[in-house]
Design a protein around this motif. Sequence first.
Motif, PDB file in Angstrom:
ATOM      1  N   ALA A  32       0.847  -1.193   0.000  1.00 12.70           N
ATOM      2  CA  ALA A  32       0.000   0.000   0.000  1.00 12.70           C
ATOM      3  C   ALA A  32       0.882   1.241   0.000  1.00 12.70           C
ATOM      4  N   LEU A  33       0.404   2.280  -0.645  1.00 13.31           N
ATOM      5  CA  LEU A  33       1.109   3.553  -0.677  1.00 13.31           C
ATOM      6  C   LEU A  33       0.462   4.529   0.297  1.00 13.31           C
ATOM      7  N   ARG A  34       1.206   5.542   0.693  1.00 11.82           N
ATOM      8  CA  ARG A  34       0.671   6.573   1.582  1.00 11.82           C
ATOM      9  C   ARG A  34       0.080   7.736   0.795  1.00 11.82           C
ATOM     10  N   ALA A  67      -5.093   6.026  -1.057  1.00  9.86           N
ATOM     11  CA  ALA A  67      -3.969   5.813  -0.143  1.00  9.86           C
ATOM     12  C   ALA A  67      -4.315   4.717   0.857  1.00  9.86           C
ATOM     13  N   GLY A  68      -3.314   3.880   1.168  1.00 15.62           N
ATOM     14  CA  GLY A  68      -3.516   2.822   2.148  1.00 15.62           C
ATOM     15  C   GLY A  68      -4.190   1.581   1.617  1.00 15.62           C
ATOM     16  N   THR A  69      -4.426   1.501   0.304  1.00 18.07           N
ATOM     17  CA  THR A  69      -5.097   0.342  -0.288  1.00 18.07           C
ATOM     18  C   THR A  69      -4.068  -0.647  -0.819  1.00 18.07           C
ATOM     19  N   LEU A  70      -4.126  -1.877  -0.349  1.00 15.72           N
ATOM     20  CA  LEU A  70      -3.178  -2.897  -0.768  1.00 15.72           C
ATOM     21  C   LEU A  70      -3.423  -3.263  -2.227  1.00 15.72           C
ATOM     22  N   HIS A  71      -2.358  -3.312  -3.022  1.00 14.17           N
ATOM     23  CA  HIS A  71      -2.502  -3.628  -4.439  1.00 14.17           C
ATOM     24  C   HIS A  71      -1.206  -4.204  -5.000  1.00 14.17           C
ATOM     25  N   GLY A  72      -1.340  -4.921  -6.085  1.00 20.00           N
ATOM     26  CA  GLY A  72      -0.211  -5.452  -6.822  1.00 20.00           C
ATOM     27  C   GLY A  72      -0.616  -5.593  -8.277  1.00 20.00           C
ATOM     28  N   MET A  73       0.344  -5.635  -9.183  1.00 21.12           N
ATOM     29  CA  MET A  73       0.046  -5.577 -10.613  1.00 21.12           C
ATOM     30  C   MET A  73       0.916  -6.562 -11.372  1.00 21.12           C
ATOM     31  N   GLN A  74       0.371  -7.141 -12.427  1.00 20.34           N
ATOM     32  CA  GLN A  74       1.130  -8.048 -13.285  1.00 20.34           C
ATOM     33  C   GLN A  74       0.892  -7.652 -14.730  1.00 20.34           C
ATOM     34  N   ALA A  75       1.948  -7.375 -15.471  1.00 20.17           N
ATOM     35  CA  ALA A  75       1.850  -7.028 -16.884  1.00 20.17           C
ATOM     36  C   ALA A  75       1.992  -8.295 -17.722  1.00 20.17           C
ATOM     37  N   LEU A 177      -2.193  -6.593   7.898  1.00 24.02           N
ATOM     38  CA  LEU A 177      -0.797  -6.877   7.577  1.00 24.02           C
ATOM     39  C   LEU A 177      -0.064  -5.613   7.146  1.00 24.02           C
ATOM     40  N   GLU A 178      -0.725  -4.772   6.363  1.00 19.59           N
ATOM     41  CA  GLU A 178      -0.070  -3.548   5.901  1.00 19.59           C
ATOM     42  C   GLU A 178       0.271  -2.628   7.065  1.00 19.59           C
ATOM     43  N   ARG A 179      -0.538  -2.643   8.109  1.00 16.25           N
ATOM     44  CA  ARG A 179      -0.246  -1.812   9.274  1.00 16.25           C
ATOM     45  C   ARG A 179       0.837  -2.423  10.163  1.00 16.25           C
ATOM     46  N   GLU A 180       0.921  -3.761  10.173  1.00 18.97           N
ATOM     47  CA  GLU A 180       1.751  -4.436  11.177  1.00 18.97           C
ATOM     48  C   GLU A 180       2.909  -5.249  10.612  1.00 18.97           C
ATOM     49  N   PHE A 181       3.206  -5.118   9.296  1.00 20.14           N
ATOM     50  CA  PHE A 181       4.227  -6.020   8.730  1.00 20.14           C
ATOM     51  C   PHE A 181       5.607  -5.797   9.342  1.00 20.14           C
ATOM     52  N   GLY A 182       5.825  -4.637   9.967  1.00 17.95           N
ATOM     53  CA  GLY A 182       7.103  -4.390  10.620  1.00 17.95           C
ATOM     54  C   GLY A 182       7.199  -4.959  12.014  1.00 17.95           C
ATOM     55  N   SER A 183       6.128  -5.624  12.471  1.00 20.63           N
ATOM     56  CA  SER A 183       6.144  -6.237  13.802  1.00 20.63           C
ATOM     57  C   SER A 183       6.549  -7.705  13.684  1.00 20.63           C
ATOM     58  N   ILE A 217       2.983 -12.532   4.458  1.00 22.08           N
ATOM     59  CA  ILE A 217       3.815 -11.848   5.452  1.00 22.08           C
ATOM     60  C   ILE A 217       5.257 -11.739   4.962  1.00 22.08           C
ATOM     61  N   GLN A 218       5.820 -12.880   4.569  1.00 22.31           N
ATOM     62  CA  GLN A 218       7.221 -12.890   4.164  1.00 22.31           C
ATOM     63  C   GLN A 218       7.461 -12.029   2.931  1.00 22.31           C
ATOM     64  N   THR A 219       6.560 -12.112   1.957  1.00 23.84           N
ATOM     65  CA  THR A 219       6.727 -11.340   0.731  1.00 23.84           C
ATOM     66  C   THR A 219       6.681  -9.846   1.016  1.00 23.84           C
ATOM     67  N   ARG A 220       5.752  -9.435   1.887  1.00 20.08           N
ATOM     68  CA  ARG A 220       5.637  -8.003   2.201  1.00 20.08           C
ATOM     69  C   ARG A 220       6.870  -7.508   2.944  1.00 20.08           C
ATOM     70  N   ARG A 221       7.371  -8.295   3.898  1.00 19.57           N
ATOM     71  CA  ARG A 221       8.563  -7.887   4.638  1.00 19.57           C
ATOM     72  C   ARG A 221       9.780  -7.795   3.715  1.00 19.57           C
ATOM     73  N   LEU A 222       9.938  -8.797   2.853  1.00 23.33           N
ATOM     74  CA  LEU A 222      11.116  -8.817   1.986  1.00 23.33           C
ATOM     75  C   LEU A 222      11.034  -7.762   0.898  1.00 23.33           C
ATOM     76  N   TYR A 223       9.819  -7.408   0.494  1.00 20.67           N
ATOM     77  CA  TYR A 223       9.652  -6.278  -0.436  1.00 20.67           C
ATOM     78  C   TYR A 223      10.216  -5.009   0.200  1.00 20.67           C
TER      79      TYR A 223
END
Length: 278
Positions: A32-34, A67-75, A177-183, A217-223
Amino acid sequence: MKIIPEQPTRLRLVPISKLAAAPKWQLETMRALREPLFLWITNGQGRITIGARTRGFHPHNAIFIPAGTLHGMQALTRVQGTAIYFGARHGLELPETALHLRLRDASQHAEVSQLVDYVQREVEGQRPKADQAAYHQLGLLAIWLDRHNAAHQGENAAEMTQLNANERLTARYAALLEREFGSSLNVTDYATALGVTPTHLTRACRASCGRTALDMIQTRRLYEARKLLMETDIPVQDIARNLGFSTPSYFSRAFSLQIGQPPSSYRKVHEAKPRLTH
């Protein structure tokens, strides 16, 4: 001290072809972006996941992501168009929910293309009060979005907000998860917070977006870890601690397993490369 840097606050326009050419992990990882994001697709096709729902996109699709909306894209093919990052301090009245509009009328194509072009001219022209003029043009785009949101309310509501049970649970999990992935929270912790079992949560995530709860969880943290290694000089041990890994060595093992090289080597390889947009 805040370790994860804030994203840019200024208005930016980026060719979608540049975004699509970014590494697969950067384009496809759910995050998610701010700041709000508007995508105007003029060529090519692919898939975009917003919240817990994946839809195909094609030419003349207008997509707004709050803002704050989780998203991903594939071309899936060569994608062209323009991405407008509004900046965190845009001061505009924008839709609170995501929009995915498939515009079928040529006059609509011309209208949105003209609005985007006007914003781009101000941003790139560097004339006096260019920022102010650009945001006035963005205000017109905001009105356009509001009008088309009302006109397509039934279609957009049916496809973007009427989720099944698995999708609703996954959307709640993604937002948490977007709020807490750093925990240091694990799947059991998230499942408990959501009032379900870990098995139920994992099943729902797999059914909704093809990924397990742990993988999300792992993908978001490693991103985030890759962005920090590429874009900052924050020590590896601090990145590990601030992304919820129990020890730097555990972070290094997890990073190496997923990426194919340890964090320190990854940073050296990418330190001379230009920084990415988001």
